[in-house]
Design an enzyme around this catalytic site. Structure first.
Site, PDB file in Angstrom:
ATOM      1  N   LYS A  42      38.031 -35.090  30.610  1.00  0.00           N
ATOM      2  CA  LYS A  42      39.372 -34.471  30.674  1.00  0.00           C
ATOM      3  C   LYS A  42      39.249 -33.094  31.113  1.00  0.00           C
ATOM      4  O   LYS A  42      40.128 -32.286  31.764  1.00  0.00           O
ATOM      5  CB  LYS A  42      40.344 -34.644  29.825  1.00  0.00           C
ATOM      6  CG  LYS A  42      41.000 -35.964  29.692  1.00  0.00           C
ATOM      7  CD  LYS A  42      41.745 -36.144  28.559  1.00  0.00           C
ATOM      8  CE  LYS A  42      42.197 -37.439  27.935  1.00  0.00           C
ATOM      9  NZ  LYS A  42      42.888 -38.608  28.846  1.00  0.00           N
ATOM     10  N   GLN A  93      44.518 -32.494  25.729  1.00  0.00           N
ATOM     11  CA  GLN A  93      45.262 -32.102  26.978  1.00  0.00           C
ATOM     12  C   GLN A  93      45.329 -30.467  26.835  1.00  0.00           C
ATOM     13  O   GLN A  93      45.987 -30.107  27.807  1.00  0.00           O
ATOM     14  CB  GLN A  93      46.426 -32.844  27.028  1.00  0.00           C
ATOM     15  CG  GLN A  93      46.480 -34.241  27.044  1.00  0.00           C
ATOM     16  CD  GLN A  93      46.195 -34.693  28.584  1.00  0.00           C
ATOM     17  OE1 GLN A  93      45.862 -33.788  29.364  1.00  0.00           O
ATOM     18  NE2 GLN A  93      45.768 -35.884  28.316  1.00  0.00           N
ATOM     19  N   CYS A 135      50.009 -44.553  26.627  1.00  0.00           N
ATOM     20  CA  CYS A 135      49.322 -44.442  25.269  1.00  0.00           C
ATOM     21  C   CYS A 135      50.412 -43.757  24.311  1.00  0.00           C
ATOM     22  O   CYS A 135      49.726 -43.198  23.426  1.00  0.00           O
ATOM     23  CB  CYS A 135      48.046 -44.135  25.091  1.00  0.00           C
ATOM     24  SG  CYS A 135      46.924 -45.115  26.115  1.00  0.00           S
ATOM     25  N   ASP A 166      44.572 -32.145  18.077  1.00  0.00           N
ATOM     26  CA  ASP A 166      43.992 -33.008  19.056  1.00  0.00           C
ATOM     27  C   ASP A 166      44.100 -32.440  20.279  1.00  0.00           C
ATOM     28  O   ASP A 166      45.264 -31.941  20.821  1.00  0.00           O
ATOM     29  CB  ASP A 166      44.720 -34.529  19.201  1.00  0.00           C
ATOM     30  CG  ASP A 166      44.750 -35.049  20.669  1.00  0.00           C
ATOM     31  OD1 ASP A 166      44.086 -34.707  21.310  1.00  0.00           O
ATOM     32  OD2 ASP A 166      45.310 -36.313  20.713  1.00  0.00           O
ATOM     33  N   HIS A 205      49.547 -39.283  21.043  1.00  0.00           N
ATOM     34  CA  HIS A 205      48.658 -40.358  21.743  1.00  0.00           C
ATOM     35  C   HIS A 205      48.388 -41.325  20.642  1.00  0.00           C
ATOM     36  O   HIS A 205      48.355 -40.940  19.319  1.00  0.00           O
ATOM     37  CB  HIS A 205      47.410 -39.620  22.424  1.00  0.00           C
ATOM     38  CG  HIS A 205      46.885 -40.501  23.223  1.00  0.00           C
ATOM     39  ND1 HIS A 205      45.755 -41.472  22.778  1.00  0.00           N
ATOM     40  CD2 HIS A 205      46.742 -40.662  24.533  1.00  0.00           C
ATOM     41  CE1 HIS A 205      45.110 -42.185  23.839  1.00  0.00           C
ATOM     42  NE2 HIS A 205      46.050 -41.555  24.942  1.00  0.00           N
TER      43      HIS A 205
HETATM   44  N1  PLP Z   1      44.751 -37.501  22.803  1.00  0.00           N
HETATM   45  C1  PLP Z   1      45.495 -37.142  24.026  1.00  0.00           C
HETATM   46  C2  PLP Z   1      46.653 -36.315  23.731  1.00  0.00           C
HETATM   47  C3  PLP Z   1      45.063 -37.760  25.153  1.00  0.00           C
HETATM   48  O1  PLP Z   1      45.838 -37.395  26.244  1.00  0.00           O
HETATM   49  C4  PLP Z   1      44.174 -38.698  25.310  1.00  0.00           C
HETATM   50  C5  PLP Z   1      43.709 -39.461  26.532  1.00  0.00           C
HETATM   51  O2  PLP Z   1      44.452 -39.504  27.322  1.00  0.00           O
HETATM   52  C6  PLP Z   1      43.464 -38.969  24.081  1.00  0.00           C
HETATM   53  C7  PLP Z   1      43.788 -38.394  22.948  1.00  0.00           C
HETATM   54  C8  PLP Z   1      42.194 -39.942  23.989  1.00  0.00           C
HETATM   55  O3  PLP Z   1      41.208 -39.226  24.717  1.00  0.00           O
HETATM   56  P1  PLP Z   1      40.002 -40.089  24.839  1.00  0.00           P
HETATM   57  O4  PLP Z   1      40.390 -41.448  25.573  1.00  0.00           O
HETATM   58  O5  PLP Z   1      39.004 -39.313  25.893  1.00  0.00           O
HETATM   59  O6  PLP Z   1      39.161 -40.385  23.854  1.00  0.00           O
END
Ligand code: PLP
Length: 407
Positions: free
Chosen positions: A225, A202, A363, A199, A122
């Site tokens: 999430k 998900q 993203c 990270d 992401h």
């Molecule tokens: N990492 C992954 C794999 C994501 O899917 C997302 C959000 O869609 C994020 C990071 C970023 O999360 P946040 O916008 O809640 O900080």
């Protein structure tokens, strides 16, 4: 077995209609809906306990502080961290990764040093490193994927050099649904003497995560999430690493004492929590984690997997379907395109039928470039979704296909 019909009653928004159709919410990777208990917790806190925490001698402030610190312990137990000091409240995964990128680069990296990321990250696990690269002269090495959307482990191994200081990888891809073999990837990093940040945005809502068993140095996720409120997230860090890193932001709460001659910093976890924290959000997040634990994360994983399998089989019956991400280990996300139909057109027409899916690059533009496409339609499922909803979704996709391709 989960009782889905009774679970759905916990989520009032699922009763809504959109353009006179019952809402079918398949955008769970972007954010999840909130059960009544989470929203009620927010209301209860504001109406009964609200006071700024950590610095008040009065009753309410102490009660709010206790609730906030109890929430930290709930997160600790949920992730099986060794100590509450290893749990840092952030605004979300993005802020957690920015915190590590900033503090780790300051403390542990210099010009020419390298961070390994993957092509399926992401943007929030790419751009913070690029910002540090521009400031500090570090560089990014990128793990490629195979045609099924799995990281190529042999290529990952080849990226390590004597300049590698950190690995930062996603546990589960938000586009492909790939569940990376994270334990193996962590072991490989450790065999090279390199710490690793995962990270987990998900992963945490869908599969059991035990940070001690994983042994990663850092692990991040977002509250919204996992059925919690927006604006709160978690950075887990091993205590010895968090101790080594400098503060990310300065302000109240994160200091031990301040003078113009010398300021000293607070102990963990407060060193990384400058300013008034989201103490309402933390208690609501804890409520969400309790809700998920009551259902059982293994039961959630099994049910969501059955939704994924059913939806994949059905979607493949539609002429011209291309599915992006067919990893052996996959979470409940399907990215797809139908023939030459643009993803936005598909998304907008599904919306008119009450079906919320995401369209675009999600993203993850570098991943789109690697796959040679601009974007996909993404349907992502949660435990409150049903087989009947998938049937309606498949019928709607087929209807849109016929409309555009006229056959
Ligand atoms: N990492 C992954 C794999 C994501 O899917 C997302 C959000 O869609 C994020 C990071 C970023 O999360 P946040 O916008 O809640 O900080």
């Amino acid at each position: 077995m989960l009782d889905i019909q009774s679970i759905r009653k916990d989520f009032p928004i699922l009763q809504r209609t959109i353009y006179d159709h019952p809402l079918i919410y398949f955008d769970n990777s972007a954010t999840t809906q909130k059960p009544r208990c989470v929203v009620e917790k927010i209301e209860e806190e504001y109406y009964n306990v609200n006071a700024n925490i950590h610095r008040g001698v009065h009753f309410l402030s102490q009660q709010a502080t206790e609730a906030h610190e109890e929430a930290r312990k709930t997160v600790q137990r949920f992730l099986n961290a060794r100590s509450p000091s290893e749990i840092i409240f952030t605004r979300g995964t993005t802020e957690a990764i920015n915190l590590v990128a900033s503090s780790f680069t300051d403390a542990c990296m210099s010009v020419g040093d390298e961070v390994i990321v993957s092509v399926m990250e992401h943007h929030s696990n790419i751009v913070p490193w690029q910002i540090q690269a521009a400031k500090k002269g570090i560089s990014l090495k990128v793990v490629p994927i195979n045609e099924r959307g799995e990281l190529i482990v042999e290529e990952y191994e080849k990226l390590f050099s004597e300049k590698t200081r950190l690995v930062s990888l996603t546990h589960v891809s938000n586009v492909l649904g790939t569940v990376n073999p994270i334990r193996q990837l962590i072991d490989i990093a450790h065999n090279h003497g390199v710490p690793i940040l995962i990270d987990g945005a998900q992963a945490v809502p869908h599969i059991p995560v035990d940070v001690q068993a994983l042994d990663a140095e850092f692990y991040a996720f977002s509250g919204h999430k996992i059925y919690g409120p927006t604006g709160i997230g978690i950075l887990y860090g091993k205590e010895e690493w968090l101790d080594r890193l400098p503060p990310y932001q300065g302000g109240g709460e994160m200091i031990a004492s301040v003078s113009f001659e010398k300021t000293t910093f607070n102990e963990l976890p407060f060193k990384f929590e400058a300013g008034t924290p989201d103490y309402i959000g933390s208690t609501a997040l804890a409520e969400a984690l309790r809700y998920v634990s009551r259902l059982g994360i293994n039961e959630i994983a099994a049910y969501e997997h059955s939704l994924l399998q059913y939806a994949t089989e059905q979607l493949k019956q539609i002429e011209g379907t291309r599915i992006f991400g067919e990893a052996a280990e996959k979470s409940s996300v399907i990215s797809f395109l139908i023939g030459s139909i643009h993803h936005y057109d598909m998304g907008m027409l599904l919306d008119r039928l009450g079906i919320a899916v995401r369209t675009g690059h999600h993203c993850a533009e570098p991943l789109m470039h690697a796959m040679g496409i601009e974007g996909t339609v993404r349907a992502s499922f949660a435990f409150y979704n049903t087989i009947e909803e998938i049937d309606s979704f498949i019928a709607a996709v087929e209807r849109v296909r016929k409309m555009f391709l006229n056959k």
